[in-house]
Scaffold this active site. Sequence first.
Site, PDB file in Angstrom:
ATOM      1  N   ARG A   1       0.831  -1.225   0.000  1.00  0.00           N
ATOM      2  CA  ARG A   1       0.000   0.000   0.000  1.00  0.00           C
ATOM      3  C   ARG A   1       0.858   1.264   0.000  1.00  0.00           C
ATOM      4  O   ARG A   1       0.511   2.252  -0.633  1.00  0.00           O
ATOM      5  CB  ARG A   1      -0.949  -0.021   1.187  1.00  0.00           C
ATOM      6  CG  ARG A   1      -1.980  -1.121   0.998  1.00  0.00           C
ATOM      7  CD  ARG A   1      -3.103  -1.042   1.963  1.00  0.00           C
ATOM      8  NE  ARG A   1      -4.073  -2.089   1.672  1.00  0.00           N
ATOM      9  CZ  ARG A   1      -5.122  -2.360   2.432  1.00  0.00           C
ATOM     10  NH1 ARG A   1      -5.346  -1.653   3.519  1.00  0.00           N
ATOM     11  NH2 ARG A   1      -5.952  -3.319   2.115  1.00  0.00           N
TER      12      ARG A   1
ATOM     13  N   ASP B   1     -16.186   8.226  10.354  1.00  0.00           N
ATOM     14  CA  ASP B   1     -15.046   7.327  10.139  1.00  0.00           C
ATOM     15  C   ASP B   1     -13.765   8.149  10.138  1.00  0.00           C
ATOM     16  O   ASP B   1     -13.784   9.356   9.844  1.00  0.00           O
ATOM     17  CB  ASP B   1     -15.180   6.569   8.810  1.00  0.00           C
ATOM     18  CG  ASP B   1     -14.322   5.314   8.766  1.00  0.00           C
ATOM     19  OD1 ASP B   1     -14.861   4.216   9.025  1.00  0.00           O
ATOM     20  OD2 ASP B   1     -13.102   5.426   8.514  1.00  0.00           O
TER      21      ASP B   1
HETATM   22  C1  LIG Z   1     -13.820  -3.024   8.948  1.00  0.00           C
HETATM   23  S1  LIG Z   1     -14.516  -1.419   8.846  1.00  0.00           S
HETATM   24  C2  LIG Z   1     -16.077  -1.692   9.669  1.00  0.00           C
HETATM   25  C3  LIG Z   1     -17.224  -1.042   8.945  1.00  0.00           C
HETATM   26  C4  LIG Z   1     -18.616  -1.334   9.519  1.00  0.00           C
HETATM   27  N1  LIG Z   1     -18.764  -0.826  10.853  1.00  0.00           N
HETATM   28  C5  LIG Z   1     -18.938  -2.801   9.478  1.00  0.00           C
HETATM   29  O1  LIG Z   1     -19.034  -3.444  10.529  1.00  0.00           O
HETATM   30  O2  LIG Z   1     -19.104  -3.344   8.385  1.00  0.00           O
HETATM   31  C6  LIG Z   1     -13.575  -0.552  10.100  1.00  0.00           C
HETATM   32  C7  LIG Z   1     -13.621   0.960   9.936  1.00  0.00           C
HETATM   33  O3  LIG Z   1     -13.085   1.549  11.116  1.00  0.00           O
HETATM   34  C8  LIG Z   1     -12.428   2.739  10.745  1.00  0.00           C
HETATM   35  N2  LIG Z   1     -11.495   3.150  11.816  1.00  0.00           N
HETATM   36  C9  LIG Z   1     -10.325   2.583  12.164  1.00  0.00           C
HETATM   37  N3  LIG Z   1      -9.735   3.260  13.159  1.00  0.00           N
HETATM   38  C10 LIG Z   1     -10.566   4.286  13.460  1.00  0.00           C
HETATM   39  C11 LIG Z   1     -10.505   5.364  14.389  1.00  0.00           C
HETATM   40  N4  LIG Z   1      -9.467   5.509  15.220  1.00  0.00           N
HETATM   41  N5  LIG Z   1     -11.528   6.243  14.412  1.00  0.00           N
HETATM   42  C12 LIG Z   1     -12.584   6.105  13.563  1.00  0.00           C
HETATM   43  N6  LIG Z   1     -12.693   5.114  12.666  1.00  0.00           N
HETATM   44  C13 LIG Z   1     -11.702   4.215  12.604  1.00  0.00           C
HETATM   45  C14 LIG Z   1     -11.719   2.352   9.450  1.00  0.00           C
HETATM   46  O4  LIG Z   1     -11.384   3.492   8.671  1.00  0.00           O
HETATM   47  C15 LIG Z   1     -12.769   1.451   8.782  1.00  0.00           C
HETATM   48  O5  LIG Z   1     -13.556   2.163   7.871  1.00  0.00           O
END
Ligand SMILES: C[S@@+](CC[C@H](N)C(=O)[O-])C[C@H]1O[C@@H](n2cnc3c(N)ncnc32)[C@H](O)[C@@H]1O
Length: 272
Positions: free
Chosen positions: A35, A143
């Site tokens: 990446r 997010d």
């Molecule tokens: C695997 S996705 C989950 C999406 C959805 N909630 C689901 O269950 O399908 C995890 C998300 O968490 C976000 N994320 C990671 N660290 C974070 C942080 N410190 N604050 C806010 N969002 C965060 C990532 O950018 C990503 O979009």
Amino acid sequence: MSSLSPQSFTAITDLFHRISGIRLTEAKRALVQSRLQKLAADSGESDLNVFVQKMVRGQLSEDMLVSVVDKLTTNETYFFREPAHFEDLARRAGAHRATGGAGGAGEFLVWSGASSSGEEAYSIAMVLADKLGTAPWTIHGTDLSTTVVDSARQGLYPMERARDTSKDYLRRFCLRGEGPYEGQLLIMKELRARVKFQCANLMQPLPALPLFDVIFLRNVLIYFDASAKRAIVERVIERLKPGGVLYPGHAESLAALDLPLKAIAPAIYQHA
Ligand SMILES: C[S@@+](CC[C@H](N)C(=O)[O-])C[C@H]1O[C@@H](n2cnc3c(N)ncnc32)[C@H](O)[C@@H]1O
């Protein structure tokens, strides 16, 4: 392009940990390298380790730092993931409607606390449109990643992300793409208008948000260590209405956190 040295891997994953709270382990080395290589190449830097050195010394732009964080987060998501939560949500919205939002409950508010590209927030919107119709309800999606927040606002998705969406909901709330949009779906304008997306880092003080009836905080806690996880959940439940519920992902138990939360069903917690 050079490969990532052990020092550079530690330096970049430490930086990412400080910003996002997420600890990327050795197992993610190949992913981190591939990446970052693309970003380094796009920025005209042919040596990946020099790119990392400049990044950790703050010699690259703020935009580049945002791009690095975007690239290293895992955004996997799809519509109606972990359906038990949507069934519970439908029951709660139905009960809210039946009481006419009595007891000062008013508008029904839901937060998707790691909304990724928006599939979770729009799944919630379909359930609320179905159960509450034109009554007042709003969804907030937040997010860390600016890229996914931008794409969530558009509401345009490859059809396969909606494989678990009922035909009825697809017909009522989505438009099927034609011509250059073949194979994609667009969330209808009326639904998009009810969902507000913004960037928010769960590791930092939250932006101004209302109190919610339901908070989805799913498939994000899994990336944090115990103390970060506790701090996040503590901050998030401050935004719950009395009697409101929090849904973590089914693989993310909150039992060991010693917080005022009562497990009322699998992966459903009420503020005690
Ligand atoms: C695997 S996705 C989950 C999406 C959805 N909630 C689901 O269950 O399908 C995890 C998300 O968490 C976000 N994320 C990671 N660290 C974070 C942080 N410190 N604050 C806010 N969002 C965060 C990532 O950018 C990503 O979009």
